[in-house]
Design a protein around this motif. Structure first.
Motif, short mmCIF file in Angstrom:
data_model
loop_
_atom_site.label_atom_id
_atom_site.label_comp_id
_atom_site.label_asym_id
_atom_site.label_seq_id
_atom_site.Cartn_x
_atom_site.Cartn_y
_atom_site.Cartn_z
N LEU A 205 4.14 7.30 -7.24
CA LEU A 205 5.01 6.53 -7.90
C LEU A 205 5.72 7.62 -8.93
N PRO A 206 6.77 7.40 -9.57
CA PRO A 206 7.59 8.28 -10.61
C PRO A 206 6.72 8.52 -11.72
N PHE A 207 6.01 7.52 -12.04
CA PHE A 207 4.95 7.77 -13.24
C PHE A 207 3.51 7.62 -12.79
N ASN A 208 2.88 8.50 -13.11
CA ASN A 208 1.14 8.15 -12.59
C ASN A 208 0.19 8.63 -13.71
N ARG A 209 0.55 9.27 -14.78
CA ARG A 209 -0.59 9.43 -15.48
C ARG A 209 -1.05 8.20 -16.42
N ALA A 210 -2.26 8.32 -16.96
CA ALA A 210 -2.98 7.30 -17.64
C ALA A 210 -2.13 6.94 -18.83
N GLU A 211 -1.57 7.89 -19.54
CA GLU A 211 -0.82 7.46 -20.67
C GLU A 211 0.75 7.27 -20.48
N ASP A 212 0.95 6.89 -19.13
CA ASP A 212 2.34 6.60 -18.83
C ASP A 212 2.44 5.08 -18.45
N LYS A 213 1.47 4.31 -19.32
CA LYS A 213 1.25 2.83 -19.15
C LYS A 213 2.50 2.26 -19.76
N PHE A 214 3.12 1.16 -19.26
CA PHE A 214 4.11 0.29 -19.59
C PHE A 214 3.78 -1.00 -20.09
N ASP A 215 4.49 -1.38 -21.04
CA ASP A 215 4.37 -2.85 -21.70
C ASP A 215 5.06 -3.66 -20.89
N VAL A 216 6.22 -3.29 -20.45
CA VAL A 216 7.28 -4.25 -19.51
C VAL A 216 7.80 -3.55 -18.28
N ILE A 217 7.59 -4.06 -17.03
CA ILE A 217 8.13 -3.58 -15.84
C ILE A 217 9.03 -4.56 -15.16
N PHE A 218 10.37 -4.07 -15.03
CA PHE A 218 11.20 -5.06 -14.38
C PHE A 218 11.16 -4.51 -12.81
N LEU A 219 11.03 -5.28 -11.81
CA LEU A 219 10.72 -4.77 -10.65
C LEU A 219 11.57 -5.81 -9.93
N ARG A 220 12.65 -6.21 -10.18
CA ARG A 220 13.54 -7.18 -9.51
C ARG A 220 14.49 -7.03 -8.46
N ASN A 221 14.47 -7.82 -7.46
CA ASN A 221 15.67 -7.72 -6.32
C ASN A 221 15.39 -6.52 -5.60
N VAL A 222 14.34 -6.07 -5.34
CA VAL A 222 14.02 -4.94 -4.71
C VAL A 222 13.26 -4.95 -3.59
N MET A 223 12.06 -5.90 -3.87
CA MET A 223 11.03 -5.80 -2.73
C MET A 223 11.31 -6.71 -1.57
N LEU A 224 12.56 -7.55 -1.72
CA LEU A 224 12.89 -8.26 -0.64
C LEU A 224 13.32 -7.57 0.53
N TYR A 225 13.60 -6.03 0.32
CA TYR A 225 14.10 -5.30 1.66
C TYR A 225 12.92 -4.42 1.99
N PHE A 226 11.46 -4.89 1.45
CA PHE A 226 10.53 -3.93 1.93
C PHE A 226 9.68 -4.68 2.87
N SER A 227 8.72 -4.40 3.47
CA SER A 227 7.63 -4.76 4.51
C SER A 227 6.75 -5.36 3.71
N GLN A 228 5.86 -6.22 4.00
CA GLN A 228 4.77 -6.90 3.35
C GLN A 228 3.75 -5.89 2.84
N GLU A 229 3.57 -4.75 3.96
CA GLU A 229 2.54 -3.80 3.61
C GLU A 229 3.11 -2.99 2.50
N THR A 230 4.56 -2.74 2.36
CA THR A 230 4.89 -1.63 1.44
C THR A 230 4.92 -2.58 -0.08
N ARG A 231 5.19 -3.84 0.08
CA ARG A 231 4.91 -4.44 -1.12
C ARG A 231 3.46 -4.45 -1.83
N ARG A 232 2.64 -4.63 -0.91
CA ARG A 232 1.26 -4.69 -1.42
C ARG A 232 0.84 -3.28 -1.89
#
Ligand code: SAM
Length: 279
Positions: A205-232
């Protein structure tokens, strides 16, 4: 009699899937015809059959990427589906701000940010309703697969029609400068936002260090284009990047692929998700 060449849409669909993990339904093959006209023109080609033949003969990573990007759906608007923003304002942000009082830092990620409206809406919400955050370290990151929309997000310039979709008039006056037919987001809003290109389905993922933690993540209206495996896989990565008391927003018709690591919270007429410690 001249016969029209048949286009190998299976090849095109597989190419898009390989690069963006977007699953395209065969019933929508016509979208290749409409969306790839610019790509064809830029490469001096006359039709999709020629494009496919060219790609089958030799690899062209840049051309392949431009095809995958051209096939993305970039629909978005300011304060889209208003309820998540309203819930942030009335309930979730006051609690997060209290919890972060000592570190005075808040981090947001608009994953699949398209042209940037989600990120800028968040920044305007903070400026408008939480003046106590002045002096805090506020970061709003926006990422998207498609270079063209990321450039638009960085340019922060919106046409009147985009502005008229969902943006209260007082926000336009307060947070935008008028430039002809367009409105440009003011520097005070832009300075907390950062946009860059990134694929949510690459091994990292584009962020991957422990200090990269987010308080709020919006992951809206994109997973519908992915397979179940990709979503998981994606949601497991998102789980690692969210603070233990952080908040995940999905699109209104989306659900986490693995409910065992998320708690769904219904509030304010919308649903958000809190990470659960895996047992
Ligand atoms: C419909 S828009 C959603 C924008 C915004 N999140 C919203 O809800 O208004 C979907 C976005 O997902 C992006 N996208 C699709 N596949 C992606 C991937 N594999 N990695 C990153 N972004 C992707 C597209 O480029 C597009 O801009």
């Amino acid at each position: 009699m001249l016969q029209a060449a048949t286009v190998d849409y299976v090849y095109l669909r597989q190419l898009v899937y390989g690069l963006s993990q977007n699953v395209l339904d065969p019933s929508r093959d016509y979208l290749f015809d409409t969306r790839l006209t610019k790509v064809l023109r830029n490469h001096g080609m006359t039709g999709l059959d020629e494009l496919v033949q060219h790609l089958k003969m030799r690899k062209d990573p840049l051309l392949e990427r431009s095809i995958a990007e051209a096939m993305t759906i970039n629909e978005t608007s300011f304060f889209r589906d208003s309820r998540p923003f309203e819930l942030l304002r009335t309930d979730l942000l006051p609690k997060l701000i209290e919890a972060r009082r000592s570190v005075r830092t808040l981090r947001f990620w608009s994953a699949a940010c398209s042209t940037g409206q989600e990120g800028y809406s968040t920044a305007m919400l903070l400026l408008e309703h939480f003046p106590q955050l002045a002096g805090w370290n506020i970061r709003i990151e926006g990422t998207d697969l498609c270079a063209e929309v990321v450039h638009r997000a960085q340019a922060a310039s919106y046409h009147r029609i985009e502005i008229n979709r969902g943006l209260p008039a007082r926000f336009v006056v307060r947070y935008f400068d008028h430039a002809g037919e367009d409105w440009v987001v003011k520097p005070e809003v832009r300075k907390v936002c950062n946009f860059r290109q990134a694929n949510l389905c690459s091994p990292q993922l584009p962020f991957n260090r422990a200090e990269d933690k987010f308080d709020v993540i919006f992951l809206r209206n994109v997973m519908l284009y992915f397979s179940q495996e990709t979503r998981r896989t994606l949601l497991a990565g998102i789980h690692r990047l969210l603070a233990p008391d952080g908040i995940l927003f999905l699109g209104s018709s989306e659900q986490p692929a693995d409910p065992s690591i998320w708690t769904a919270v219904l509030a304010g007429g919308t649903c958000h998700f809190k990470p659960r410690v895996p047992s």
